[in-house]
Design a protein around this motif. Structure first.
Motif, PDB file in Angstrom:
ATOM      1  N   PRO A   1      10.297 -34.003  13.495  1.00 41.79           N
ATOM      2  CA  PRO A   1       9.206 -33.153  12.990  1.00 41.79           C
ATOM      3  C   PRO A   1       7.981 -33.956  12.576  1.00 41.79           C
ATOM      4  O   PRO A   1       6.851 -33.475  12.711  1.00 41.79           O
ATOM      5  CB  PRO A   1       9.829 -32.424  11.795  1.00 41.79           C
ATOM      6  CG  PRO A   1      11.034 -33.204  11.434  1.00 41.79           C
ATOM      7  CD  PRO A   1      11.526 -33.809  12.703  1.00 41.79           C
ATOM      8  N   TYR A   2       8.190 -35.186  12.085  1.00 40.90           N
ATOM      9  CA  TYR A   2       7.034 -36.010  11.724  1.00 40.90           C
ATOM     10  C   TYR A   2       6.197 -36.332  12.956  1.00 40.90           C
ATOM     11  O   TYR A   2       4.960 -36.345  12.903  1.00 40.90           O
ATOM     12  CB  TYR A   2       7.479 -37.305  11.041  1.00 40.90           C
ATOM     13  CG  TYR A   2       7.092 -37.338   9.585  1.00 40.90           C
ATOM     14  CD1 TYR A   2       5.829 -36.893   9.178  1.00 40.90           C
ATOM     15  CD2 TYR A   2       7.964 -37.786   8.617  1.00 40.90           C
ATOM     16  CE1 TYR A   2       5.465 -36.898   7.844  1.00 40.90           C
ATOM     17  CE2 TYR A   2       7.607 -37.796   7.269  1.00 40.90           C
ATOM     18  CZ  TYR A   2       6.358 -37.345   6.887  1.00 40.90           C
ATOM     19  OH  TYR A   2       5.989 -37.334   5.570  1.00 40.90           O
ATOM     20  N   CYS A   3       6.860 -36.599  14.062  1.00 42.05           N
ATOM     21  CA  CYS A   3       6.128 -36.888  15.294  1.00 42.05           C
ATOM     22  C   CYS A   3       5.238 -35.707  15.671  1.00 42.05           C
ATOM     23  O   CYS A   3       4.072 -35.873  16.029  1.00 42.05           O
ATOM     24  CB  CYS A   3       7.117 -37.210  16.417  1.00 42.05           C
ATOM     25  SG  CYS A   3       6.328 -37.703  17.961  1.00 42.05           S
ATOM     26  N   LYS A   4       5.785 -34.501  15.556  1.00 40.69           N
ATOM     27  CA  LYS A   4       4.999 -33.323  15.928  1.00 40.69           C
ATOM     28  C   LYS A   4       3.885 -33.057  14.913  1.00 40.69           C
ATOM     29  O   LYS A   4       2.784 -32.638  15.289  1.00 40.69           O
ATOM     30  CB  LYS A   4       5.914 -32.104  16.069  1.00 40.69           C
ATOM     31  CG  LYS A   4       5.200 -30.883  16.630  1.00 40.69           C
ATOM     32  CD  LYS A   4       6.147 -29.735  16.927  1.00 40.69           C
ATOM     33  CE  LYS A   4       6.752 -29.830  18.299  1.00 40.69           C
ATOM     34  NZ  LYS A   4       7.469 -28.579  18.698  1.00 40.69           N
ATOM     35  N   ARG A   5       4.151 -33.302  13.640  1.00 36.09           N
ATOM     36  CA  ARG A   5       3.107 -33.119  12.626  1.00 36.09           C
ATOM     37  C   ARG A   5       1.927 -34.063  12.874  1.00 36.09           C
ATOM     38  O   ARG A   5       0.764 -33.653  12.834  1.00 36.09           O
ATOM     39  CB  ARG A   5       3.671 -33.370  11.224  1.00 36.09           C
ATOM     40  CG  ARG A   5       4.571 -32.284  10.682  1.00 36.09           C
ATOM     41  CD  ARG A   5       4.966 -32.570   9.238  1.00 36.09           C
ATOM     42  NE  ARG A   5       5.840 -31.542   8.693  1.00 36.09           N
ATOM     43  CZ  ARG A   5       5.978 -31.274   7.404  1.00 36.09           C
ATOM     44  NH1 ARG A   5       5.292 -31.976   6.515  1.00 36.09           N
ATOM     45  NH2 ARG A   5       6.806 -30.341   6.987  1.00 36.09           N
ATOM     46  N   ILE A   6       2.230 -35.334  13.106  1.00 34.19           N
ATOM     47  CA  ILE A   6       1.159 -36.316  13.321  1.00 34.19           C
ATOM     48  C   ILE A   6       0.397 -35.991  14.595  1.00 34.19           C
ATOM     49  O   ILE A   6      -0.836 -36.046  14.631  1.00 34.19           O
ATOM     50  CB  ILE A   6       1.757 -37.735  13.383  1.00 34.19           C
ATOM     51  CG1 ILE A   6       2.388 -38.102  12.037  1.00 34.19           C
ATOM     52  CG2 ILE A   6       0.667 -38.756  13.734  1.00 34.19           C
ATOM     53  CD1 ILE A   6       3.238 -39.354  12.076  1.00 34.19           C
ATOM     54  N   ALA A   7       1.131 -35.638  15.648  1.00 36.08           N
ATOM     55  CA  ALA A   7       0.475 -35.250  16.896  1.00 36.08           C
ATOM     56  C   ALA A   7      -0.408 -34.027  16.679  1.00 36.08           C
ATOM     57  O   ALA A   7      -1.491 -33.907  17.279  1.00 36.08           O
ATOM     58  CB  ALA A   7       1.519 -34.969  17.975  1.00 36.08           C
ATOM     59  N   GLY A   8       0.040 -33.116  15.813  1.00 30.39           N
ATOM     60  CA  GLY A   8      -0.757 -31.934  15.498  1.00 30.39           C
ATOM     61  C   GLY A   8      -2.068 -32.287  14.819  1.00 30.39           C
ATOM     62  O   GLY A   8      -3.115 -31.687  15.098  1.00 30.39           O
ATOM     63  N   ILE A   9      -2.039 -33.284  13.930  1.00 33.62           N
ATOM     64  CA  ILE A   9      -3.273 -33.744  13.284  1.00 33.62           C
ATOM     65  C   ILE A   9      -4.220 -34.323  14.330  1.00 33.62           C
ATOM     66  O   ILE A   9      -5.429 -34.029  14.328  1.00 33.62           O
ATOM     67  CB  ILE A   9      -2.951 -34.794  12.197  1.00 33.62           C
ATOM     68  CG1 ILE A   9      -2.218 -34.131  11.030  1.00 33.62           C
ATOM     69  CG2 ILE A   9      -4.235 -35.472  11.705  1.00 33.62           C
ATOM     70  CD1 ILE A   9      -1.708 -35.110   9.991  1.00 33.62           C
TER      71      ILE A   9
END
Length: 444
Positions: free
Chosen positions: A319-327
């Motif tokens: 989920p951190y990977c997707k959060r950072i990619a979302g930013i």
């Protein structure tokens, strides 16, 4: 997505006497400070915020990873609750909690925040005043900031509440100590805050706080973190909400006065525009060019092959990977996460995993120690050099001996005893030498 770097004219400054010697000594000192760091994939900077960092870092001694992480944390909070990603049935706000881990003095943790804060202040000065605070003490205190006033009549014409908070804690060890006190609910509240959700409490002074949007930027030294972290802390799940990042001094700049104010102002204008546009977005889905990569990352970050403590720390890598990619996507103004966004995010998450490994397992230290000893050539390094110069006086003699003996047995290192310089009897000085790796004989 690539972000071209502007060309700047560089005029050479006069070289002061002894500059060459200073540069050599400074480079050696920086190398020693960075010896414990894992290898970084430069893809972490292949994003808009990385483009900003590359322009700020030449005038800062801070680790560029720490500056980048600080800006990522800020951006995720500033964007607000609108843009988000989904993982199954769960909605994930774009909140990232970097745990910046660096040694005292040579970690340059404070310098990283100074560089990031200058840009943040020029981007949105009011946000710095209103939304950046320090002093996490208790769960009830944090929940109170977001609590609703039970007695107030709802006003349909009122402006939406600003639920954004960036908690900057440059002495995270103190927060860890407070969380251990009996009855302190901060750990529980933080776990709820990472979800971007309900911080309501059912204590005697109950608080109704159904929404929040909290980012945490924490600084700590490796030794303090290891000393204060208990198995109960890891099992409780608080620390798998954090993104551990090992950092160190990046360069020696004794005469630096920081980034040019005009450059900072120019970068801030662009960042403010992107934050404003990105904050209007909603759910960020995967673009077609990202679906294949996401499947690969799904398998990679779900792998259960880590040391137990590392596994606990990085269990939310996906989920951190997707959060950072979302930013990254939101700052590029796109409602879709592209492969380029995922590549940059995954590189940072991998570095976080390797940072946790360096913190708890230290598997890369022997190779770095051999390389450091080899740098000294035939002169070698004494045991005191190794204890103070390489480990900074932070490792016990028995631990160092345990590390050296296998290297000596394998012939990687050679140990000789040099007689005392004063000609007196007694035990001489142990000197360790190593041959530099032969690049023509590499199997990589």
């Amino acid at each position: 997505m690539t972000h071209p770097r502007p060309l700047r004219m560089v005029h050479p400054a006069p070289v002061p006497p002894g500059a060459d010697e200073f540069e050599a000594r400074a480079a050696a000192a920086v190398a020693r400070a960075r010896a414990w760091l894992p290898t970084l994939d430069e893809a972490v900077f292949d994003c808009y915020l990385g483009h900003l960092v590359r322009q700020l870092e030449p005038t800062s001694e801070a680790d560029p990873v720490a500056i980048l992480a600080s800006l990522i944390c800020f951006a995720g909070v500033h964007l607000g609750q609108g843009p988000h990603v989904r993982a199954g049935d769960d909605k994930h706000p774009l909140l990232v909690w970097p745990l910046i881990i660096g040694h005292t003095n040579t970690g340059k943790k404070g310098s990283s925040w100074s560089a990031a804060r200058r840009l943040i202040a020029d981007t949105d000065g009011e946000f710095v005043t209103v939304n950046i605070k320090s002093g996490l003490t208790s769960g009830e205190g944090l929940a109170q900031r977001f609590a609703l006033d039970d007695e107030a009549e709802p006003d349909p014409d009122a402006e939406p509440r600003d639920l954004r908070l960036l908690a900057f804690e440059n002495e995270w060890g103190g927060v860890m100590a407070r969380m251990k006190r009996e009855g302190n609910s901060l750990s529980h509240i933080l776990r709820a805050a990472w979800e971007g959700g309900d911080l309501s409490t059912l204590t005697v002074n109950a608080r109704i706080a159904p929404e929040s949007h909290i980012g945490i930027l924490a600084h700590i030294t490796p030794d303090e973190f290891r000393a204060k972290l208990s198995d109960a802390d890891m099992a409780g799940g608080t620390y798998n909400r954090f993104l551990p990042l090992a950092v160190a001094w990046s360069k020696a700049l004794p005469d630096s006065v920081g980034a040019d104010p005009g450059l900072v102002c120019s970068l801030a204008v662009g960042l403010a525009e992107r934050l404003d546009a990105g904050g209007r977005l909603g759910v960020l889905d995967l673009a077609g060019d990202a679906t294949g990569l996401w499947r690969e990352l799904y398998l990679e970050f779900n792998a259960d092959t880590h040391h137990p403590k590392v596994a606990q720390f990085v269990s939310r890598a996906l989920p951190y990977c997707k959060r950072i990619a979302g930013i990254h996507a939101a700052l590029d103004g796109t409602p879709a996460i592209h492969a380029a966004h995922l590549h940059a995010a995954a590189a940072l998450v991998r570095y976080a995993i390797d940072s946790a490994r360096a913190l708890f397992v230290d598997t890369a230290t022997p190779a770095r120690l051999v390389a450091w000893i080899a740098e000294a050539g035939p002169t070698g390094r004494t045991k005191k050099d190794i204890t103070v110069g390489f480990f900074g006086g932070n490792k016990k003699a028995q631990e160092i001996n345990t590390l050296l003996e296998p290297l000596l047995a394998a012939g990687t290192l050679t140990r000789t005893t040099v007689p005392r310089a004063d000609g007196k009897g007694g035990r001489g000085t142990e000197v360790y030498t190593a041959r530099a790796p032969d690049p023509t004989n590499s199997t990589n």
